[in-house]
Design a protein around this motif. Sequence first.
Motif, PDB file in Angstrom:
ATOM      1  N   LEU A  76       0.826  -1.215   0.000  1.00  0.00           N
ATOM      2  CA  LEU A  76       0.000   0.000   0.000  1.00  0.00           C
ATOM      3  C   LEU A  76       0.860   1.265   0.000  1.00  0.00           C
ATOM      4  CD1 LEU A  76      -2.840  -0.976   2.511  1.00  0.00           C
ATOM      5  CD2 LEU A  76      -2.912  -0.975   0.014  1.00  0.00           C
ATOM      6  N   PHE A  77       1.929   1.279   0.794  1.00  0.00           N
ATOM      7  CA  PHE A  77       2.776   2.477   0.866  1.00  0.00           C
ATOM      8  C   PHE A  77       3.419   2.769  -0.486  1.00  0.00           C
ATOM      9  CE2 PHE A  77       6.963   4.434   1.407  1.00  0.00           C
ATOM     10  CZ  PHE A  77       6.614   5.600   2.078  1.00  0.00           C
ATOM     11  N   TRP A  78       3.995   1.751  -1.111  1.00  0.00           N
ATOM     12  CA  TRP A  78       4.721   1.995  -2.355  1.00  0.00           C
ATOM     13  C   TRP A  78       3.792   2.172  -3.544  1.00  0.00           C
ATOM     14  CZ3 TRP A  78       9.370   3.820  -2.319  1.00  0.00           C
ATOM     15  CH2 TRP A  78      10.176   3.591  -1.202  1.00  0.00           C
ATOM     16  N   LEU A  79       2.568   1.661  -3.461  1.00  0.00           N
ATOM     17  CA  LEU A  79       1.583   1.974  -4.495  1.00  0.00           C
ATOM     18  C   LEU A  79       1.240   3.471  -4.432  1.00  0.00           C
ATOM     19  CD1 LEU A  79      -0.320   1.119  -6.758  1.00  0.00           C
ATOM     20  CD2 LEU A  79      -1.987   0.418  -5.019  1.00  0.00           C
ATOM     21  N   THR A  80       1.170   4.017  -3.227  1.00  0.00           N
ATOM     22  CA  THR A  80       0.947   5.458  -3.058  1.00  0.00           C
ATOM     23  C   THR A  80       2.096   6.265  -3.645  1.00  0.00           C
ATOM     24  OG1 THR A  80      -0.271   5.011  -1.009  1.00  0.00           O
ATOM     25  CG2 THR A  80       0.463   7.275  -1.380  1.00  0.00           C
ATOM     26  N   VAL A  81       3.327   5.826  -3.389  1.00  0.00           N
ATOM     27  CA  VAL A  81       4.493   6.508  -3.959  1.00  0.00           C
ATOM     28  C   VAL A  81       4.448   6.459  -5.488  1.00  0.00           C
ATOM     29  CG1 VAL A  81       7.020   6.488  -4.116  1.00  0.00           C
ATOM     30  CG2 VAL A  81       5.904   6.049  -1.924  1.00  0.00           C
ATOM     31  N   PHE A  82       4.025   5.328  -6.027  1.00  0.00           N
ATOM     32  CA  PHE A  82       3.902   5.171  -7.476  1.00  0.00           C
ATOM     33  C   PHE A  82       2.943   6.216  -8.041  1.00  0.00           C
ATOM     34  CE2 PHE A  82       2.374   3.511 -11.451  1.00  0.00           C
ATOM     35  CZ  PHE A  82       3.423   2.794 -11.994  1.00  0.00           C
ATOM     36  N   VAL A  83       1.800   6.405  -7.377  1.00  0.00           N
ATOM     37  CA  VAL A  83       0.811   7.386  -7.822  1.00  0.00           C
ATOM     38  C   VAL A  83       1.423   8.786  -7.860  1.00  0.00           C
ATOM     39  CG1 VAL A  83      -1.362   8.543  -7.227  1.00  0.00           C
ATOM     40  CG2 VAL A  83      -1.180   6.065  -7.014  1.00  0.00           C
ATOM     41  N   LEU A  84       2.112   9.164  -6.794  1.00  0.00           N
ATOM     42  CA  LEU A  84       2.652  10.516  -6.676  1.00  0.00           C
ATOM     43  C   LEU A  84       3.706  10.814  -7.744  1.00  0.00           C
ATOM     44  CD1 LEU A  84       2.993  10.750  -2.776  1.00  0.00           C
ATOM     45  CD2 LEU A  84       1.221  11.773  -4.229  1.00  0.00           C
ATOM     46  N   VAL A 158      -2.849  12.288 -28.247  1.00  0.00           N
ATOM     47  CA  VAL A 158      -3.473  13.407 -27.545  1.00  0.00           C
ATOM     48  C   VAL A 158      -2.391  14.273 -26.895  1.00  0.00           C
ATOM     49  CG1 VAL A 158      -5.104  14.065 -25.727  1.00  0.00           C
ATOM     50  CG2 VAL A 158      -5.533  12.014 -27.115  1.00  0.00           C
ATOM     51  N   SER A 159      -1.587  13.660 -26.018  1.00  0.00           N
ATOM     52  CA  SER A 159      -0.454  14.312 -25.372  1.00  0.00           C
ATOM     53  C   SER A 159       0.356  13.251 -24.641  1.00  0.00           C
ATOM     54  CB  SER A 159      -0.925  15.372 -24.375  1.00  0.00           C
ATOM     55  OG  SER A 159       0.173  15.836 -23.600  1.00  0.00           O
ATOM     56  N   TRP A 160       1.691  13.347 -24.743  1.00  0.00           N
ATOM     57  CA  TRP A 160       2.523  12.354 -24.067  1.00  0.00           C
ATOM     58  C   TRP A 160       2.328  12.383 -22.560  1.00  0.00           C
ATOM     59  CZ3 TRP A 160       5.852  13.995 -20.337  1.00  0.00           C
ATOM     60  CH2 TRP A 160       6.299  15.310 -20.365  1.00  0.00           C
ATOM     61  N   ARG A 161       1.826  13.519 -22.019  1.00  0.00           N
ATOM     62  CA  ARG A 161       1.630  13.619 -20.572  1.00  0.00           C
ATOM     63  C   ARG A 161       0.558  12.646 -20.072  1.00  0.00           C
ATOM     64  NH1 ARG A 161       4.580  17.877 -18.699  1.00  0.00           N
ATOM     65  NH2 ARG A 161       5.279  19.356 -20.289  1.00  0.00           N
ATOM     66  N   TRP A 162      -0.375  12.268 -20.947  1.00  0.00           N
ATOM     67  CA  TRP A 162      -1.403  11.302 -20.540  1.00  0.00           C
ATOM     68  C   TRP A 162      -0.832   9.901 -20.346  1.00  0.00           C
ATOM     69  CZ3 TRP A 162      -5.821  11.750 -18.288  1.00  0.00           C
ATOM     70  CH2 TRP A 162      -6.499  12.966 -18.363  1.00  0.00           C
ATOM     71  N   VAL A 163       0.359   9.645 -20.894  1.00  0.00           N
ATOM     72  CA  VAL A 163       1.030   8.367 -20.634  1.00  0.00           C
ATOM     73  C   VAL A 163       1.373   8.244 -19.152  1.00  0.00           C
ATOM     74  CG1 VAL A 163       3.179   7.114 -21.095  1.00  0.00           C
ATOM     75  CG2 VAL A 163       1.892   8.110 -22.975  1.00  0.00           C
ATOM     76  N   PHE A 164       1.524   9.384 -18.458  1.00  0.00           N
ATOM     77  CA  PHE A 164       1.783   9.387 -17.016  1.00  0.00           C
ATOM     78  C   PHE A 164       0.497   9.575 -16.208  1.00  0.00           C
ATOM     79  CE2 PHE A 164       5.723  10.574 -19.049  1.00  0.00           C
ATOM     80  CZ  PHE A 164       6.669   9.838 -18.350  1.00  0.00           C
ATOM     81  N   PHE A 165      -0.424  10.401 -16.710  1.00  0.00           N
ATOM     82  CA  PHE A 165      -1.643  10.662 -15.949  1.00  0.00           C
ATOM     83  C   PHE A 165      -2.582   9.455 -15.929  1.00  0.00           C
ATOM     84  CE2 PHE A 165      -1.050  15.384 -17.145  1.00  0.00           C
ATOM     85  CZ  PHE A 165      -0.265  15.586 -16.024  1.00  0.00           C
ATOM     86  N   ALA A 166      -2.636   8.688 -17.015  1.00  0.00           N
ATOM     87  CA  ALA A 166      -3.523   7.519 -17.053  1.00  0.00           C
ATOM     88  C   ALA A 166      -3.157   6.486 -15.979  1.00  0.00           C
ATOM     89  CB  ALA A 166      -3.513   6.887 -18.446  1.00  0.00           C
ATOM     90  N   PRO A 167      -1.865   6.140 -15.790  1.00  0.00           N
ATOM     91  CA  PRO A 167      -1.526   5.237 -14.685  1.00  0.00           C
ATOM     92  C   PRO A 167      -1.878   5.790 -13.310  1.00  0.00           C
ATOM     93  CG  PRO A 167       0.264   5.288 -16.268  1.00  0.00           C
ATOM     94  CD  PRO A 167      -0.706   6.357 -16.679  1.00  0.00           C
ATOM     95  N   VAL A 168      -1.838   7.123 -13.150  1.00  0.00           N
ATOM     96  CA  VAL A 168      -2.227   7.714 -11.866  1.00  0.00           C
ATOM     97  C   VAL A 168      -3.680   7.382 -11.554  1.00  0.00           C
ATOM     98  CG1 VAL A 168      -2.669   9.892 -10.665  1.00  0.00           C
ATOM     99  CG2 VAL A 168      -0.543   9.578 -11.930  1.00  0.00           C
ATOM    100  N   LEU A 169      -4.557   7.522 -12.560  1.00  0.00           N
ATOM    101  CA  LEU A 169      -5.978   7.233 -12.354  1.00  0.00           C
ATOM    102  C   LEU A 169      -6.192   5.752 -12.026  1.00  0.00           C
ATOM    103  CD1 LEU A 169      -7.477   9.333 -15.307  1.00  0.00           C
ATOM    104  CD2 LEU A 169      -7.343   9.956 -12.878  1.00  0.00           C
ATOM    105  N   LEU A 170      -5.503   4.866 -12.757  1.00  0.00           N
ATOM    106  CA  LEU A 170      -5.636   3.429 -12.502  1.00  0.00           C
ATOM    107  C   LEU A 170      -5.092   3.072 -11.127  1.00  0.00           C
ATOM    108  CD1 LEU A 170      -6.252   0.544 -13.356  1.00  0.00           C
ATOM    109  CD2 LEU A 170      -4.073   0.486 -14.582  1.00  0.00           C
ATOM    110  N   ALA A 171      -3.921   3.612 -10.769  1.00  0.00           N
ATOM    111  CA  ALA A 171      -3.309   3.288  -9.474  1.00  0.00           C
ATOM    112  C   ALA A 171      -4.152   3.811  -8.317  1.00  0.00           C
ATOM    113  CB  ALA A 171      -1.897   3.880  -9.410  1.00  0.00           C
ATOM    114  N   ALA A 172      -4.750   4.991  -8.490  1.00  0.00           N
ATOM    115  CA  ALA A 172      -5.603   5.530  -7.428  1.00  0.00           C
ATOM    116  C   ALA A 172      -6.815   4.632  -7.194  1.00  0.00           C
ATOM    117  CB  ALA A 172      -6.047   6.940  -7.793  1.00  0.00           C
ATOM    118  N   GLY A 173      -7.407   4.118  -8.270  1.00  0.00           N
ATOM    119  CA  GLY A 173      -8.522   3.186  -8.125  1.00  0.00           C
ATOM    120  C   GLY A 173      -8.105   1.899  -7.438  1.00  0.00           C
ATOM    121  N   LEU A 174      -6.932   1.385  -7.802  1.00  0.00           N
ATOM    122  CA  LEU A 174      -6.423   0.167  -7.166  1.00  0.00           C
ATOM    123  C   LEU A 174      -6.164   0.393  -5.678  1.00  0.00           C
ATOM    124  CD1 LEU A 174      -3.871  -1.064  -9.869  1.00  0.00           C
ATOM    125  CD2 LEU A 174      -6.010  -2.190  -9.214  1.00  0.00           C
ATOM    126  N   LEU A 175      -5.624   1.548  -5.343  1.00  0.00           N
ATOM    127  CA  LEU A 175      -5.328   1.854  -3.947  1.00  0.00           C
ATOM    128  C   LEU A 175      -6.610   1.899  -3.122  1.00  0.00           C
ATOM    129  CD1 LEU A 175      -3.055   2.575  -1.972  1.00  0.00           C
ATOM    130  CD2 LEU A 175      -3.379   4.978  -2.591  1.00  0.00           C
TER     131      LEU A 175
END
Length: 457
Positions: A76-84, A158-175
């Motif tokens: 749980l801790f490192w999944l949070t770090v992954f999101v950030l 769309v934008s290369w930045r979504w390659v990073f933002f999309a995992p944030v959304l998935l990881a937040a749901g998993l957390l």
Amino acid sequence: MGGRSAAVLAVLCGAIFLEGIDVAMLNVALPSIRADLGMSTGALSWVLSAYVLGYGGFMLLGGRAADLLGRRRTFLFWLTVFVLFSGLGGLADAGWVLILARFATGLSAAFMTPAGLSIITTAFAEGPRRNRALLVYAGTAAAGFSLGLVVGGLLTAVSWRWVFFAPVLLAAGLLAAAVPLIPRDAAPSAKASGGRFDLAGAAAVTGAMLLLVYGVVRIGEPGAGAGLTAAVLAGGLVLLAVFTVVERRSPAPLVRLGILRSGPLLRANLGALLFAGSFFGFQFVATLYLQDLRGWSPLQTGLALLAIGADSVLAPTLTPKLVERYGNARVIMGGFLLAVLSYGLFLPVGADWTYPMMFPTMLLTGLAFALAYGPLTIAATEGIAEEEQGLAGGLLNTSFQFGAALGLSVVTTVNLAALGAGATALEGFRAALVVPVVSAGLGAVVAATGAGRRRRA
């Protein structure tokens, strides 16, 4: 499999899928990142290398930390770090910020991945249920790698930045799902913890892994000084020797060296190194062939490699039946032999090959992955005590990371050597493709020794 067990497995599969798709999407987005941030080719390569350095350098420590500090807490801790830090990568306005974010993301994966794997191996009793869970887990990881190429192409449009933002959304749901679902750990046993943490061993092994991974990454870098590369690798080996001495004398070692006497574990880890080297080396060369030589777009390339994702269907359906009937070792050997055939079929690749001519290699590569990856995971954790499951998972994932880094470095070196000797671009790709064939062949030999021992037993 009960409802709660299936839900826990789904969360952990989501985490390994996240890791795979995160790496694959970034590969497709690199040209856009270079153009937007004004990065040099050398700096751009560190966007990939920083992740490998954090992942491979801290994986062994991460696996043992899960055993000693608690698997749920670590996950749980490192999944949070992954999101950030994935979010930080999407916000980066300078190359160094992106490289820092990728190192921290790799570091978080080094702790999160073995913790997740050990939660599965301790939540499911050894036998058919655990095997099926691990094969579903392996298939999901493979799906992340293959689907990530396609999704990365779409998001980069769309934008290369979504390659990073999309995992944030998935990881937040998993957390959010992981907090109530993942069961709490029992207190670490005295056998697992020894009452204290081996700081000297942790420092030595982490330093050794960082230097060795960095040295392997440097092998394939154009213009990297051979003397410095050799010094870095030598330093890593010296620290590894220091680590061995520390562990022998420590009353509470970070890694019980006796675990390395397990023949199946050693064969599984060597097989994982060779399989990852062949797979990622082939994928790298195939991507360069399709984009640089044939001029295909990132999305077209991702769709061409999508057939490899057949393993996400075959791993949880076909592989369990084969393992039950023939055993892990024979199925792993079959996977390596299919890999040899698959990469061998691509060796005579031409400048005007149609996709139907490439399709057999893509499909056979997916089948080889389905037969080898999951059973290697089973073999590496089978018969290991519960308090060392995190360590076993860390060893396996370290082998995969070293294999991937080594495979990429060697195919790059061979390709550049061929070009330097006057070969055309196509001839350089053909020379580099020999590396995956040889690596898969060596893996088949290792797997054959395990199959032979099983028959004699």
